[in-house]
Motif scaffolding. Structure first.
Motif, short mmCIF file in Angstrom:
data_model
loop_
_atom_site.label_atom_id
_atom_site.label_comp_id
_atom_site.label_asym_id
_atom_site.label_seq_id
_atom_site.Cartn_x
_atom_site.Cartn_y
_atom_site.Cartn_z
N ARG A 1 10.70 9.42 -3.26
CA ARG A 1 9.94 8.71 -2.23
C ARG A 1 9.46 7.36 -2.75
NH1 ARG A 1 8.41 14.00 -0.90
NH2 ARG A 1 6.56 13.94 -2.21
N ALA A 2 9.04 7.31 -4.00
CA ALA A 2 8.60 6.04 -4.59
C ALA A 2 9.78 5.07 -4.71
CB ALA A 2 7.96 6.28 -5.95
N ALA B 1 10.41 3.72 -1.26
CA ALA B 1 9.39 2.74 -0.89
C ALA B 1 9.69 1.39 -1.55
CB ALA B 1 8.00 3.23 -1.27
N LEU B 2 10.16 1.43 -2.79
CA LEU B 2 10.51 0.19 -3.48
C LEU B 2 11.74 -0.45 -2.84
CD1 LEU B 2 9.87 -1.75 -5.78
CD2 LEU B 2 11.30 -0.35 -7.27
N LYS B 3 12.71 0.36 -2.45
CA LYS B 3 13.91 -0.17 -1.80
C LYS B 3 13.59 -0.78 -0.44
CE LYS B 3 17.19 2.96 -3.97
NZ LYS B 3 18.06 4.12 -3.76
N ASP B 4 12.55 -0.26 0.22
CA ASP B 4 12.18 -0.74 1.54
C ASP B 4 11.47 -2.09 1.53
OD1 ASP B 4 13.30 1.49 2.67
OD2 ASP B 4 11.40 2.55 2.96
N GLU C 1 0.82 -1.21 0.00
CA GLU C 1 0.00 0.00 0.00
C GLU C 1 0.86 1.26 0.00
OE1 GLU C 1 -3.28 0.32 -0.47
OE2 GLU C 1 -3.24 -1.84 -0.79
N THR C 2 1.95 1.25 0.76
CA THR C 2 2.86 2.39 0.81
C THR C 2 3.47 2.62 -0.57
OG1 THR C 2 3.36 1.99 3.14
CG2 THR C 2 4.94 3.32 1.90
N LEU C 3 3.89 1.55 -1.22
CA LEU C 3 4.49 1.65 -2.54
C LEU C 3 3.47 2.16 -3.56
CD1 LEU C 3 6.84 1.23 -4.46
CD2 LEU C 3 6.20 -1.19 -4.61
N LYS C 4 2.26 1.63 -3.52
CA LYS C 4 1.21 2.07 -4.45
C LYS C 4 0.92 3.56 -4.27
CE LYS C 4 -1.42 -2.13 -5.27
NZ LYS C 4 -2.72 -2.80 -5.08
N GLN C 5 0.82 4.01 -3.01
CA GLN C 5 0.54 5.42 -2.74
C GLN C 5 1.69 6.30 -3.23
OE1 GLN C 5 -2.42 6.62 -1.46
NE2 GLN C 5 -1.56 8.56 -2.13
N ALA C 6 2.91 5.88 -3.00
CA ALA C 6 4.08 6.66 -3.44
C ALA C 6 4.10 6.75 -4.97
CB ALA C 6 5.36 6.03 -2.91
N GLN D 1 7.75 -5.56 -9.99
CA GLN D 1 8.14 -5.34 -11.38
C GLN D 1 7.35 -4.18 -11.98
OE1 GLN D 1 10.74 -6.87 -13.08
NE2 GLN D 1 10.32 -5.12 -14.38
N HIS D 2 6.05 -4.14 -11.68
CA HIS D 2 5.22 -3.04 -12.16
C HIS D 2 5.73 -1.72 -11.60
CE1 HIS D 2 1.71 -0.71 -13.27
NE2 HIS D 2 1.62 -0.31 -12.02
N ALA D 3 6.09 -1.70 -10.33
CA ALA D 3 6.60 -0.48 -9.70
C ALA D 3 7.90 -0.03 -10.36
CB ALA D 3 6.82 -0.71 -8.20
N LYS D 4 8.80 -0.96 -10.64
CA LYS D 4 10.06 -0.61 -11.30
C LYS D 4 9.80 -0.05 -12.70
CE LYS D 4 13.51 -3.39 -9.06
NZ LYS D 4 14.80 -3.97 -9.33
N ASP D 5 8.89 -0.67 -13.43
CA ASP D 5 8.55 -0.19 -14.77
C ASP D 5 7.94 1.20 -14.72
OD1 ASP D 5 9.48 -2.58 -15.80
OD2 ASP D 5 7.48 -3.46 -16.04
#
Length: 82
Positions: free
Chosen positions: A41-42, A45-48, A7-12, A60-64
């Motif tokens: 910040r995003a 969040a991905l690194k966390d 959820e944190t990653l999606k929000q970021a 993978q979607h977040a990285k893309d």
């Protein structure tokens, strides 16, 4: 990745997407600075998220998405500097 991290990653990512879009509409220094911070910040969040040997589809979607946001922001910066 647990539900809270997801959820944190999606929000970021949503915030970064909105900020980059705003900088496309009006590329002033405030919007560009905010979009840069939102992308950072995003990325954080991905690194966390816990490191796994294989990426989940969400990761993978977040990285893309981050890559596309960075490319878009670079294009906005380039146009602004011309």
């Amino acid at each position: 990745m647990d539900k809270h991290q997801n959820e944190t990653l999606k929000q970021a990512l949503e915030n970064a997407d909105k900020a980059v879009y705003a900088s496309q509409l009006e590329s002033n220094s405030d919007n560009i600075g905010y979009s840069h911070q939102a992308i950072e910040r995003a990325e954080q969040a991905l690194k966390d998220t816990p490191a796994n040997s294989s990426l989940t589809s969400e990761e993978q979607h977040a990285k893309d998405m981050l890559r596309r946001l960075k490319e878009t922001q670079a294009a906005v910066n380039s146009l602004r500097n011309d």
